[in-house]
Design an enzyme around this catalytic site. Structure first.
Site, PDB file in Angstrom:
ATOM      1  N   HIS A   1       0.824  -1.217   0.000  1.00 33.94           N
ATOM      2  CA  HIS A   1       0.000   0.000   0.000  1.00 33.94           C
ATOM      3  C   HIS A   1       0.854   1.262   0.000  1.00 33.94           C
ATOM      4  O   HIS A   1       0.374   2.330  -0.350  1.00 33.94           O
ATOM      5  CB  HIS A   1      -1.041  -0.025   1.126  1.00 33.94           C
ATOM      6  CG  HIS A   1      -0.583   0.472   2.465  1.00 33.94           C
ATOM      7  ND1 HIS A   1      -0.284  -0.358   3.513  1.00 33.94           N
ATOM      8  CD2 HIS A   1      -0.391   1.728   2.918  1.00 33.94           C
ATOM      9  CE1 HIS A   1       0.077   0.377   4.557  1.00 33.94           C
ATOM     10  NE2 HIS A   1       0.020   1.646   4.224  1.00 33.94           N
TER      11      HIS A   1
ATOM     12  N   GLN B   1       0.668   5.947  11.699  1.00 31.75           N
ATOM     13  CA  GLN B   1       0.803   6.468  10.335  1.00 31.75           C
ATOM     14  C   GLN B   1       2.266   6.825  10.033  1.00 31.75           C
ATOM     15  O   GLN B   1       2.918   7.469  10.849  1.00 31.75           O
ATOM     16  CB  GLN B   1      -0.061   7.723  10.134  1.00 31.75           C
ATOM     17  CG  GLN B   1      -1.506   7.434   9.760  1.00 31.75           C
ATOM     18  CD  GLN B   1      -2.352   6.972  10.916  1.00 31.75           C
ATOM     19  OE1 GLN B   1      -1.967   7.116  12.067  1.00 31.75           O
ATOM     20  NE2 GLN B   1      -3.505   6.413  10.612  1.00 31.75           N
ATOM     21  N   GLY B   2       2.734   6.426   8.874  1.00 30.45           N
ATOM     22  CA  GLY B   2       4.110   6.709   8.468  1.00 30.45           C
ATOM     23  C   GLY B   2       5.073   5.582   8.781  1.00 30.45           C
ATOM     24  O   GLY B   2       6.201   5.571   8.280  1.00 30.45           O
ATOM     25  N   ASP B   3       4.647   4.628   9.610  1.00 28.40           N
ATOM     26  CA  ASP B   3       5.484   3.462   9.917  1.00 28.40           C
ATOM     27  C   ASP B   3       5.250   2.328   8.935  1.00 28.40           C
ATOM     28  O   ASP B   3       6.005   1.337   8.928  1.00 28.40           O
ATOM     29  CB  ASP B   3       5.197   2.941  11.324  1.00 28.40           C
ATOM     30  CG  ASP B   3       5.634   3.901  12.416  1.00 28.40           C
ATOM     31  OD1 ASP B   3       6.706   4.513  12.262  1.00 28.40           O
ATOM     32  OD2 ASP B   3       4.899   4.030  13.411  1.00 28.40           O
ATOM     33  N   SER B   4       4.231   2.423   8.125  1.00 25.75           N
ATOM     34  CA  SER B   4       3.876   1.339   7.204  1.00 25.75           C
ATOM     35  C   SER B   4       5.083   0.863   6.411  1.00 25.75           C
ATOM     36  O   SER B   4       5.909   1.661   5.969  1.00 25.75           O
ATOM     37  CB  SER B   4       2.811   1.808   6.218  1.00 25.75           C
ATOM     38  OG  SER B   4       1.563   1.841   6.840  1.00 25.75           O
TER      39      SER B   4
ATOM     40  N   ASP C   1      -0.292  -7.494   2.022  1.00 20.44           N
ATOM     41  CA  ASP C   1       0.246  -6.136   1.832  1.00 20.44           C
ATOM     42  C   ASP C   1       1.781  -6.144   1.840  1.00 20.44           C
ATOM     43  O   ASP C   1       2.411  -5.828   2.852  1.00 20.44           O
ATOM     44  CB  ASP C   1      -0.312  -5.252   2.956  1.00 20.44           C
ATOM     45  CG  ASP C   1      -0.025  -3.775   2.768  1.00 20.44           C
ATOM     46  OD1 ASP C   1       0.448  -3.384   1.694  1.00 20.44           O
ATOM     47  OD2 ASP C   1      -0.286  -3.025   3.737  1.00 20.44           O
TER      48      ASP C   1
END
Ligand code: 4AZ
Length: 238
Positions: free
Chosen positions: A48, A195-198, A101
């Site tokens: 993603h 958020q942003g660690d994905s 993912d």
């Protein structure tokens, strides 16, 4: 990462940042996702991270971003900025359910062997519920949009599938599946990916067991983090 602590790159040399080339510079160097080095020219991230849902618009092309390795502080100059020659997005990735993912980036030049982390096997003890696991990233530290410029880590634990099945029963759309996902979090709440660690790593027993993928909120005891189960989603040869 919420509820964590700052960590140096010597303690986590396999963590990399994905950075937008047209946003390079600034305190966060255009960082939009994390990744993890599994071979000198191979980096895993979340599928993603390369899709339309990140920063809007068209899917990311290899010319649009670079991998920053060997650098904990995104304000710093250490380590390497390496371009990507090819991306492989898991053909079984399903954006409507979030299953599978995972993407593999091929780098134009190799990173040192010392940056490489081993990937857990499906039957590995590291997946047992209760196992301590560490998540790493430059993402939101508050759940309110406060991003880190220095790498952080939090200690969570692998949770039984039932914990995420209860939190994310789905019905339509996104839901938890234990065959392609790992459930991990802090039973007391407070420690989590955000958020942003994905795309960044979840490490247990010195092995990569997951990639930050999704979850509801950050650090809520009743809503654990959901990670891509790397051992089953990553093909034998990649
Ligand atoms: C995200 O949006 C995200 N608390 C990643 C992980 C979690 C929540 C959101 C887990 O990238």
């Amino acid at each position: 990462v919420v509820g964590g602590r700052q960590v140096g790159i010597a303690d986590a040399p396999w963590v990399v940042a994905l950075s937008s080339r047209d946003r390079f510079g600034g305190t966060r160097a255009g960082q939009f996702c994390g990744g993890v080095v599994v071979a000198p020219t191979k980096v895993l991230t979340a599928a993603h991270c390369l899709g339309r849902e990140v920063l809007g618009g068209e899917p990311w092309e290899v010319r649009d971003f670079a991998v920053i390795a060997g650098r904990a502080s995104l304000r710093g100059q250490g380590g390497q900025e390496v371009r990507v020659s090819d991306t492989w997005i898991n053909p079984d990735y399903d954006p409507t359910t979030n299953s599978g993912d995972l993407a593999v980036l091929t780098l134009v030049s190799p990173l040192p062997e010392s940056y490489v982390i081993g990937v857990a096997r499906p039957e590995d003890a590291a997946y047992a519920p209760g196992t301590a696991a560490d998540v790493y990233g430059w993402g939101d530290t508050t759940g309110r949009g406060s991003y880190a410029s220095a790498l952080r880590t939090a200690r969570v634990q692998v949770l039984p599938d039932t914990a995420c099945e209860r939190a994310y029963p789905g019905g339509s759309g996104v839901r938890y599946r234990g065959d392609t996902m790992v459930c991990a979090g802090d039973p007391q709440g407070g420690k989590d990916a955000c958020q942003g660690d994905s795309g960044g790593p979840l490490v247990a027993g010195g092995l990569l067991i997951g990639l930050v993928s999704w979850g509801s909120g950050c650090g809520e005891a009743e809503n654990p983090g959901v990670y891509t189960r790397v051992s089953t989603v990553l093909p034998e040869r990649f």
